[in-house]
Design a protein around this motif. Structure first.
Motif: not given
Ligand SMILES: [Zn+2]
Length: 386
Positions: A198, A282, A278, A194, A264
């Motif tokens: 980002h 991803n 989460h 994740d 996302h």
């Protein structure tokens, strides 16, 4: 160069043992009655005890709200706000993964007299003022939530909605890698991927990418890719844990300023509808969205491949280099044993239609994607990920 704006949390404490700074930071914010917002998993893992002890040793009595659940629904957030008001707390401390930190931010914003109703603050810039002071203490290396001005809640039954406002920035983030030593390998892998996403999405963002977010994203990716395997398979390795926490923080600072995109947008419905964590959501859609983005993002993916010194093949085009970057990330996801297909985690083939429709609602994120994405594209990406 395009004008840009960059914002982050004003005070960061980073390093093994920095949890001990908590009482001093509470005093510096002129507060004395903290509420800790967390979840039962953190309590059961024994992570709240050192925080409570640190506070008690400093003569501070804390109120505990430990009912946060993953994909936090509005009802839980409203309960926490009521509890904070009833107890007269004057500072909110978020302790945990993204769900606890995101909840803590909204509780701090709204646990004050004459606060706006929760339903009015979804979206970008709609929260009008700052609430109680906030200190955020992450226990995973993934969300970067401790340094973002974003909270993601679940509205209604299944939809994930974001609140974005500079008033959500914490006053202090305390990042103590000792708190992440006990994270299981699968959580380390998913949250670590994740954080990489980002960095990648901040670096390829269409609207707000800037020299500072780029620098942070590159450094974050270096740290995360170099340390994720050690952190997964030698979890007590403090250096690897420290690097992962630092990487996720830097990636958080990057995407707090250059927001994430279609990876996302397509991950959120997996959380909202199927409660897939989460990070794992991803990790599952990442390679397929990147493949879709390749034609628009190839020069940027190629830059990241060079920054990571990924071995170069014989073909010398930015498309080939970008493909090497995508393949490298996929190989890394396999090495850390992250599930690689939606069918591996029990998602039915027919579900991809509903997922695609839900992803198209994430307009706040889709506008940042390097390439425009239609419903048919989303369907094709989920089908490939299935
Ligand atoms: Zn994320």
């Amino acid at each position: 160069m395009k004008n840009f704006i960059f914002q982050t949390v004003p005070v960061l404490h980073f390093g093994e043992g920095c949890l001990g700074q908590l009482p001093g930071q509470i005093a510096a914010l002129c507060a004395s009655r903290p509420m800790i917002v967390t979840d039962k998993g953190i309590v059961n893992a024994g992570l709240i005890a050192p925080v409570e002890q640190t506070l008690r040793a400093a003569g501070l009595d804390s109120v505990i709200f430990d009912s946060v659940i993953a994909d936090p629904p509005e009802t839980i957030v409203l309960q926490a706000i009521e509890a904070a008001k009833a107890a007269g707390v004057d500072i909110v401390i978020g302790l945990g993964g993204g769900s606890s930190l995101d909840t803590a931010k909204v509780v701090a914003a709204l646990a004050v007299d004459d606060a706006q109703p929760l339903t009015e603050i979804y979206g970008v810039g709609l929260l009008e003022r700052k609430g109680l002071p906030t200190i955020l203490i992450p226990t995973t290396s993934g969300t970067g939530s401790e340094v973002t001005a974003i909270s993601i809640l679940t509205t209604g039954e299944t939809t994930k909605a974001g609140i974005v406002s500079p008033h959500l920035f914490a006053d202090v983030a305390l990042l103590d890698p000792a708190l992440t030593l006990g994270l299981p390998a699968d959580v380390t892998a998913a949250t670590g991927i994740d954080a990489m996403v980002h960095a990648i999405e901040a670096f390829t963002g269409r609207n707000a990418k800037n020299p500072v977010s780029d620098m942070l994203a590159i450094e974050a990716l270096k740290l995360l890719t170099a340390n994720i395997e050690t952190a997964c398979f030698d979890g007590r390795n403090m250096l690897a844990r420290e690097a992962m926490l630092r990487g996720s923080m830097l990636a958080g600072q990057a995407f707090a300023n250059s927001p994430v995109g279609a990876i996302h947008a397509l991950a959120y419905p997996l959380g909202g509808i199927y409660h897939i964590p989460h990070g794992l959501s991803n990790a599952l859609v990442m390679p397929y969205v990147m493949q879709f983005n390749l034609e628009a993002a190839a020069p940027l993916y190629a830059q990241l491949a060079d920054a990571l010194h990924i071995p170069r093949g014989s073909e010398n085009s930015s498309e080939a280099r970008a493909q090497e970057f995508i393949d490298y990330l996929e190989a890394l996801a396999v090495k850390v044993k992250a599930p690689r297909k939606l069918r591996d985690i029990g998602i039915a083939r027919e579900a991809t239609t509903e997922l695609a429709e839900a992803a198209m609602l994430q307009t706040r994120l889709l506008v940042n994607n390097p390439k425009e994405l239609t419903l048919a594209d989303a369907q094709r990406i989920y089908d490939a990920a299935w």
